[in-house]
Scaffold this active site. Structure first.
Site, short mmCIF file in Angstrom:
data_model
loop_
_atom_site.label_atom_id
_atom_site.label_comp_id
_atom_site.label_asym_id
_atom_site.label_seq_id
_atom_site.Cartn_x
_atom_site.Cartn_y
_atom_site.Cartn_z
CG HIS A 1 -1.88 -1.11 1.33
ND1 HIS A 1 -2.00 -1.90 2.45
CD2 HIS A 1 -2.80 -1.58 0.45
CE1 HIS A 1 -2.95 -2.81 2.26
NE2 HIS A 1 -3.45 -2.63 1.05
NE ARG B 1 -2.72 -7.35 -4.19
CZ ARG B 1 -3.44 -7.65 -3.12
NH1 ARG B 1 -2.86 -8.12 -2.05
NH2 ARG B 1 -4.74 -7.49 -3.13
CE LYS C 1 -22.92 -6.69 3.98
NZ LYS C 1 -22.64 -6.19 2.67
CB SER D 1 -4.20 -6.72 4.60
OG SER D 1 -3.84 -5.48 4.07
P1 ADP Z 1 -9.85 -3.73 -0.12
O1 ADP Z 1 -10.50 -4.47 0.98
O2 ADP Z 1 -10.59 -2.49 -0.54
O3 ADP Z 1 -9.39 -4.55 -1.31
P2 ADP Z 1 -7.07 -3.59 0.68
O4 ADP Z 1 -6.57 -2.89 1.89
O5 ADP Z 1 -6.89 -5.07 0.63
O6 ADP Z 1 -8.56 -3.11 0.58
O7 ADP Z 1 -6.37 -2.98 -0.63
C1 ADP Z 1 -6.53 -1.62 -0.97
C2 ADP Z 1 -5.96 -1.43 -2.38
O8 ADP Z 1 -4.55 -1.71 -2.35
C3 ADP Z 1 -6.54 -2.34 -3.45
O9 ADP Z 1 -6.60 -1.64 -4.67
C4 ADP Z 1 -5.53 -3.47 -3.54
O10 ADP Z 1 -5.55 -4.09 -4.81
C5 ADP Z 1 -4.23 -2.69 -3.32
N1 ADP Z 1 -3.16 -3.50 -2.79
C6 ADP Z 1 -3.20 -4.38 -1.77
N2 ADP Z 1 -2.00 -4.95 -1.57
C7 ADP Z 1 -1.16 -4.41 -2.49
C8 ADP Z 1 0.24 -4.61 -2.81
N3 ADP Z 1 0.99 -5.51 -2.16
N4 ADP Z 1 0.75 -3.88 -3.82
C9 ADP Z 1 -0.01 -3.00 -4.50
N5 ADP Z 1 -1.33 -2.78 -4.27
C10 ADP Z 1 -1.90 -3.48 -3.27
#
Ligand code: ADP
Length: 158
Positions: free
Chosen positions: A25, A99, A49, A136
């Site tokens: 992120h 990703r 939720k 995450s």
């Molecule tokens: P959500 O629940 O909205 O998917 P996340 O916190 O999992 O929230 O991810 C937020 C954004 O960051 C999404 O667009 C996801 O694809 C992107 N993302 C998550 N992990 C990575 C990573 N390792 N590298 C680049 N982008 C990422």
């Protein structure tokens, strides 16, 4: 309360669960700062939720600590529609990371919805290959098994 930013700023809105906020992120935010004047990192949650509102504030605080030396990044939380937050805060584009093909299909659908309903475009940045395997949910799972996840989490600058 709606925070006001200068009208001339080009602001990107990076929404997500960020549970937790990872180096993946963080890399998306860093690269977006080369394109936009400001990035708002917004922890999204749904009142009805699974995500309890109480679990959101510590996440917001943790991300704020990562960016306390970076005035161009703001951190917030929101339980409503992304397009409503974007409109209220003068956001010019949504920011998301991709990703994999799986991410791509989901992100494309979301981008279509947000453009159709909110008239706002989504800027997608492809994950750096070195971070593309980090999620995450992986961090949470490793932590649940007592493993060290330091290299997957951003450093806190003093
Ligand atoms: P959500 O629940 O909205 O998917 P996340 O916190 O999992 O929230 O991810 C937020 C954004 O960051 C999404 O667009 C996801 O694809 C992107 N993302 C998550 N992990 C990575 C990573 N390792 N590298 C680049 N982008 C990422």
């Amino acid at each position: 309360m709606t925070q006001k930013y200068p009208d001339t700023e080009r602001i990107a809105l990076f929404t997500g669960s960020f549970d937790p906020f990872t180096v993946g992120h963080c890399d998306i935010v860093k690269r977006a700062l080369g394109i936009f004047d400001r990035v708002i990192v917004c922890v999204g949650y749904n009142i009805d939720k699974t995500t309890a509102a109480e679990s959101v504030q510590p996440r917001v605080e943790a991300i704020r600590r990562v960016y306390r030396q970076e005035p161009r990044v703001s951190v917030d939380s929101w339980s409503g529609l992304t397009i409503d937050y974007a409109r209220e805060h003068g956001v010019c584009a949504l920011l998301r990371g991709v990703r994999s093909v799986k991410d791509y299909e989901y992100e494309r659908d979301m981008a279509d919805v947000n453009r159709a309903l909110g008239g706002i475009d989504t800027v997608i940045l492809f994950a750096e290959p070195q971070y593309a395997w980090i999620s995450s949910s992986l961090v949470r799972e490793l932590q649940a098994h007592g493993r060290d996840t330091k290299n997957m989490l951003p450093a806190i600058t003093d």
